[in-house]
Design an enzyme around this catalytic site. Structure first.
Site, mmCIF file in Angstrom:
data_model
loop_
_atom_site.group_PDB
_atom_site.id
_atom_site.type_symbol
_atom_site.label_atom_id
_atom_site.label_comp_id
_atom_site.label_asym_id
_atom_site.label_seq_id
_atom_site.Cartn_x
_atom_site.Cartn_y
_atom_site.Cartn_z
ATOM 1 N N ARG A 1 -42.715 4.743 32.723
ATOM 2 C CA ARG A 1 -42.941 6.142 32.319
ATOM 3 C C ARG A 1 -42.201 6.459 31.023
ATOM 4 O O ARG A 1 -42.729 7.144 30.147
ATOM 5 C CB ARG A 1 -42.476 7.043 33.465
ATOM 6 C CG ARG A 1 -42.689 8.539 33.289
ATOM 7 C CD ARG A 1 -42.468 9.206 34.634
ATOM 8 N NE ARG A 1 -42.084 10.598 34.546
ATOM 9 C CZ ARG A 1 -42.931 11.623 34.501
ATOM 10 N NH1 ARG A 1 -44.230 11.381 34.489
ATOM 11 N NH2 ARG A 1 -42.488 12.870 34.469
ATOM 12 N N ARG B 1 -45.575 9.305 37.638
ATOM 13 C CA ARG B 1 -44.442 8.898 38.469
ATOM 14 C C ARG B 1 -44.940 7.934 39.539
ATOM 15 O O ARG B 1 -46.123 7.974 39.920
ATOM 16 C CB ARG B 1 -43.803 10.113 39.144
ATOM 17 C CG ARG B 1 -43.269 11.179 38.192
ATOM 18 C CD ARG B 1 -42.755 12.374 38.982
ATOM 19 N NE ARG B 1 -42.195 13.408 38.119
ATOM 20 C CZ ARG B 1 -42.881 14.433 37.622
ATOM 21 N NH1 ARG B 1 -44.185 14.545 37.894
ATOM 22 N NH2 ARG B 1 -42.291 15.345 36.868
ATOM 23 N N HIS C 1 -39.978 3.817 36.829
ATOM 24 C CA HIS C 1 -39.711 4.943 35.932
ATOM 25 C C HIS C 1 -39.541 4.484 34.483
ATOM 26 O O HIS C 1 -39.763 5.267 33.554
ATOM 27 C CB HIS C 1 -38.463 5.699 36.391
ATOM 28 C CG HIS C 1 -38.478 7.147 35.997
ATOM 29 N ND1 HIS C 1 -39.343 8.074 36.559
ATOM 30 C CD2 HIS C 1 -37.754 7.840 35.081
ATOM 31 C CE1 HIS C 1 -39.140 9.254 36.017
ATOM 32 N NE2 HIS C 1 -38.193 9.144 35.112
ATOM 33 N N TYR D 1 -36.191 11.411 27.499
ATOM 34 C CA TYR D 1 -37.068 10.240 27.420
ATOM 35 C C TYR D 1 -37.159 9.695 26.001
ATOM 36 O O TYR D 1 -37.549 8.550 25.800
ATOM 37 C CB TYR D 1 -38.475 10.603 27.904
ATOM 38 C CG TYR D 1 -38.624 10.778 29.384
ATOM 39 C CD1 TYR D 1 -39.503 9.970 30.111
ATOM 40 C CD2 TYR D 1 -37.917 11.740 30.086
ATOM 41 C CE1 TYR D 1 -39.666 10.119 31.476
ATOM 42 C CE2 TYR D 1 -38.066 11.907 31.458
ATOM 43 C CZ TYR D 1 -38.939 11.097 32.144
ATOM 44 O OH TYR D 1 -39.095 11.253 33.487
ATOM 45 N N HIS E 1 -43.209 17.996 33.024
ATOM 46 C CA HIS E 1 -41.862 18.551 32.955
ATOM 47 C C HIS E 1 -41.922 20.063 32.767
ATOM 48 O O HIS E 1 -42.704 20.557 31.958
ATOM 49 C CB HIS E 1 -41.081 17.946 31.782
ATOM 50 C CG HIS E 1 -40.726 16.508 31.978
ATOM 51 N ND1 HIS E 1 -40.416 15.663 30.934
ATOM 52 C CD2 HIS E 1 -40.616 15.765 33.109
ATOM 53 C CE1 HIS E 1 -40.142 14.464 31.403
ATOM 54 N NE2 HIS E 1 -40.258 14.502 32.714
ATOM 55 N N LYS F 1 -46.576 22.023 41.738
ATOM 56 C CA LYS F 1 -47.377 22.170 40.531
ATOM 57 C C LYS F 1 -48.591 21.249 40.597
ATOM 58 O O LYS F 1 -48.539 20.180 41.197
ATOM 59 C CB LYS F 1 -46.547 21.829 39.286
ATOM 60 C CG LYS F 1 -45.371 22.751 39.039
ATOM 61 C CD LYS F 1 -44.597 22.346 37.794
ATOM 62 C CE LYS F 1 -43.894 21.026 37.973
ATOM 63 N NZ LYS F 1 -43.034 20.685 36.817
#
Length: 281
Positions: A230, A140, A227, A262, A253, A164
């Site tokens: 990505r 990101r 993005h 995606y 994710h 995380k």
């Protein structure tokens, strides 16, 4: 203080709550922006469920996409909960899962290559390498700060975001380019992508530099934003490994359903699939 009235003091308290929740800076800014937009629309009126629902309708009537409306509702609903006004929450719009993406938003591999080569031709080495780094790792834009000299030396970056921690492996060729860039710019340690004053690049600056490259590279501006790199990484990775669970881990994710978004094909690809069915004689 009047009940259910959005004030600067309450917005500040909401911002503090978001920081305690360790929300990303981008999320914090967006939530505060959405709450401020609701406050402006209310013109000093206290919040009620009916008025919040009317704001939802107004957003749609102003031409906002349903998905965008839902992100705004998520922000203000969270604000209502933090303020102790759960009765003011409104339901999000029900959206059918998209079968394909709009072609005008899809960044192709050829267009990505043009962006990189154009940046290099213009002497924008930092931008060219940044484009390659985001696209080759799937990180990101908010995670760029974790790309350090040490990470390039070790071939992996430890990313801590949204509560995380995950490890991103860096391709060997990319590591060599990052270290060469560090030596050229006399960066001995810490973040690699810095401003002239030595600060880390902001999300806004990265966005602006990418947009400024569009015209010279002959790529539609609507396709060029961090993005989308990505997304290109995700589609390319999946074509190679065909493992959506592994891709979800790489992207960070928590839900495979998010990863599937995606991998949605473009409208043109979907149309070709329908043609191959051969059901029209």
């Amino acid at each position: 203080m009047k009940a259910n009235l959005i004030t600067e003091k309450r917005i500040s308290a909401f911002a503090q709550k978001l920081r305690q929740e360790e929300r990303s800076l981008a999320t914090l800014e967006k939530y505060l922006r959405d709450v401020a937009a609701l406050a402006q629309w209310l013109h000093g009126r206290p919040v009620t469920k009916e008025l919040a629902a009317a704001w939802k309708t107004a957003l749609l009537e102003n031409g906002l996409a349903p998905s965008t409306v839902n992100t705004k509702l998520a922000a203000v609903n969270h604000f209502f909960i933090c303020m102790g006004w759960p009765e003011c929450r409104v339901k999000p719009l029900r959206l059918q899962r998209k079968l394909f993406r709009e072609d005008r938003r899809e960044l192709t591999r050829a267009e990505y290559d043009r962006l990189v080569s154009t940046a290099e031709a213009l002497g924008r080495d930092r931008l060219a390498l940044l484009l390659e780094t985001i696209c080759a790792t799937g990180i990101r834009v908010s995670e760029v700060r974790y790309l350090t000299v040490d990470a390039a030396q070790r071939g992996r970056a430890e990313i801590s975001l949204k509560g995380k921690i995950r490890t991103i492996l860096l391709p060997g060729k990319l590591c060599r380019k990052l270290l060469k860039y560090a030596r050229k710019n006399k960066i001995a340690s810490g973040e690699l992508f810095l401003t002239r004053s030595g600060r880390g690049l902001s999300r806004r600056q990265i966005w602006a530099e990418m947009k400024a490259l569009c015209g010279k590279a002959g790529v539609e501006s609507s396709k060029v934003f961090p993005h989308n790199l990505r997304h290109l990484f995700a589609r390319t990775f999946y074509r190679v490994c065909r493992d959506v669970a592994k891709l979800a881990d790489v992207l960070g994710h928590s839900s495979i359903d998010t990863t599937r978004i995606y991998l949605i094909s473009t409208g043109a690809e979907h149309a070709r699939t329908l043609d191959r069915l051969g059901l029209v004689t």
